[in-house]
Design an enzyme around this catalytic site. Structure first.
Site, PDB file in Angstrom:
ATOM      1  N   ARG A 166       0.842  -1.200   0.000  1.00 26.90           N
ATOM      2  CA  ARG A 166       0.000   0.000   0.000  1.00 26.90           C
ATOM      3  C   ARG A 166       0.876   1.248   0.000  1.00 26.90           C
ATOM      4  NH1 ARG A 166      -4.631   0.144   4.306  1.00 26.90           N
ATOM      5  NH2 ARG A 166      -5.309   1.858   2.949  1.00 26.90           N
ATOM      6  N   CYS A 171      -1.209   6.150   9.058  1.00 27.13           N
ATOM      7  CA  CYS A 171      -1.531   4.897   8.367  1.00 27.13           C
ATOM      8  C   CYS A 171      -2.615   5.220   7.347  1.00 27.13           C
ATOM      9  CB  CYS A 171      -1.958   3.813   9.362  1.00 27.13           C
ATOM     10  SG  CYS A 171      -3.380   4.289  10.387  1.00 27.13           S
TER      11      CYS A 171
END
Length: 274
Positions: A175, A231
Site C-alpha cells: 500500500r 496509516c
C-alpha cells in the site's frame, strides 16, 4: 522512555481502571457483542467508531473525536488523571493503542496496553461479568497534550520542509508503494514518508517489544528524530506510535486523519514506489 505495554505478570496489586476496546473492522458490532457476552469485571466498553472516532467528520475514515466528546467519554467512564488505567483488546490489535493514545492526549499519566489482551486476563483467572460496568461519573478536566497530535497542515509543513522531523507510514509495504490500494481513492504515500508496517510488531498474537523489534525500527528511524506516524485511517498507526514511545522516541505525533484525510484534498501530492 515511556512504559506503554504491560504483561499479565506485571500487574501489581492495587486498583486498576479497566477499558475493553475489543473491535472488528470487518464487523463493527462484534466488539460490543463480545463485551456483552463476557468481559473482565469492572471494565467499561469503548467502541472504536462510537467513542474513539467522530464518524460524522470528513477528516479521514476514523477521524479524531472532539475534545468535548472525549471529555464526556472520560467522565462517564469515571476516570481521573492519576488513575492506573489498563486497556485491552484481543491482543496484538490496534484498538487498545488507539484508546491509549487518546488517553495520553487527554493528559492521563498512567495508561497501559495489555500485551496478552482479554484472553490473557481470562487465563490468569480474572473474574468475568456480562452486565455493563457502571462506574461513578467523574468531573475530570483533561490536561490536553496538543503536541501529540498532527493535523493535515502540520503534515503539509513536514512535506514542504518547513516542519521538523519525518513522516512514518505504518501501512503494509504494497500500500505504501502504491501497488495495492483497497480502501483509498489514490494509491501511494505522503511524499517523503518512510515505511514500517505496524504488523511487524506483532508476534504470537501480542506485541513484541524485544531487542529485534527495536533494531528493526532503528533501521528506519533514528532515536533523536521527530516522528509523525500515520496509516490509512489513523487506527493502525497508533500501535506503531505506542511502540516508538515505549522505546524512548520523545518527539512523537500521530496524524489521526492519516492517508485517508490527506488524499481527501484533491491537490495533495502523493508519491508511489519504495
Amino acid at each position: 522512555m515511556t512504559e506503554v505495554f504491560k504483561t499479565v505478570d506485571e500487574l501489581s496489586d492495587g486498583y486498576w481502571k479497566l477499558i475493553d476496546v475489543r473491535f472488528s473492522l470487518q464487523d463493527p458490532k462484534a466488539g460490543k457483542t463480545a463485551y456483552e457476552n463476557g468481559h473482565i469485571a469492572g471494565a467499561v466498553h469503548w467502541d472504536l467508531e462510537k467513542d474513539l472516532s467522530d464518524m460524522d467528520s470528513k477528516n479521514g475514515r476514523h477521524p479524531m473525536p472532539s475534545r468535548e466528546n472525549l471529555t464526556e467519554l472520560f467522565r462517564r467512564s469515571g476516570l481521573m488523571l492519576d488513575d492506573r488505567i489498563l486497556i485491552y483488546d484481543n491482543g496484538g490489535e490496534p484498538f487498545a493503542a488507539r484508546a491509549w493514545w487518546l488517553l495520553r492526549y487527554g493528559g492521563f499519566r498512567q495508561v497501559y496496553i495489555l500485551k496478552e489482551g482479554y484472553k490473557g486476563l481470562v487465563r490468569a483467572g480474572y473474574p468475568l461479568q456480562t452486565e455493563a460496568a457502571a462506574p461513578e461519573r467523574s468531573e475530570v478536566k483533561p490536561d490536553w497534550q496538543g503536541q501529540l497530535y498532527a493535523s493535515r497542515e502540520d503534515v503539509r509543513k513536514v512535506v514542504e520542509g518547513s516542519g521538523e522531523g519525518i513522516l512514518l507510514d505504518a501501512r503494509a509495504a504494497e500500500r505504501y508503494a502504491g501497488k495495492h490500494e483497497p480502501l483509498d481513492p489514490v494509491a501511494g504515500h505522503i511524499p517523503g514518508a518512510r515505511n514500517f508496517d505496524w504488523s511487524r510488531l506483532v508476534s504470537g498474537g501480542q506485541f513484541n517489544t524485544g531487542e529485534e523489534i527495536v533494531r528493526a525500527i532503528r533501521e528506519v528511524v533514528a532515536s533523536d528524530e521527530p516522528v509523525t506516524v500515520y496509516c490509512g485511517s489513523g487506527v493502525t498507526a497508533a500501535p506503531l506510535n505506542a511502540m516508538l514511545a515505549h522505546i524512548g522516541q520523545e518527539n512523537l505525533r500521530l496524524y489521526v486523519g492519516s492517508y485517508s484525510d490527506w488524499v481527501s484534498d484533491p491537490d495533495a501530492p502523493v508519491e508511489t514506489g519504495e
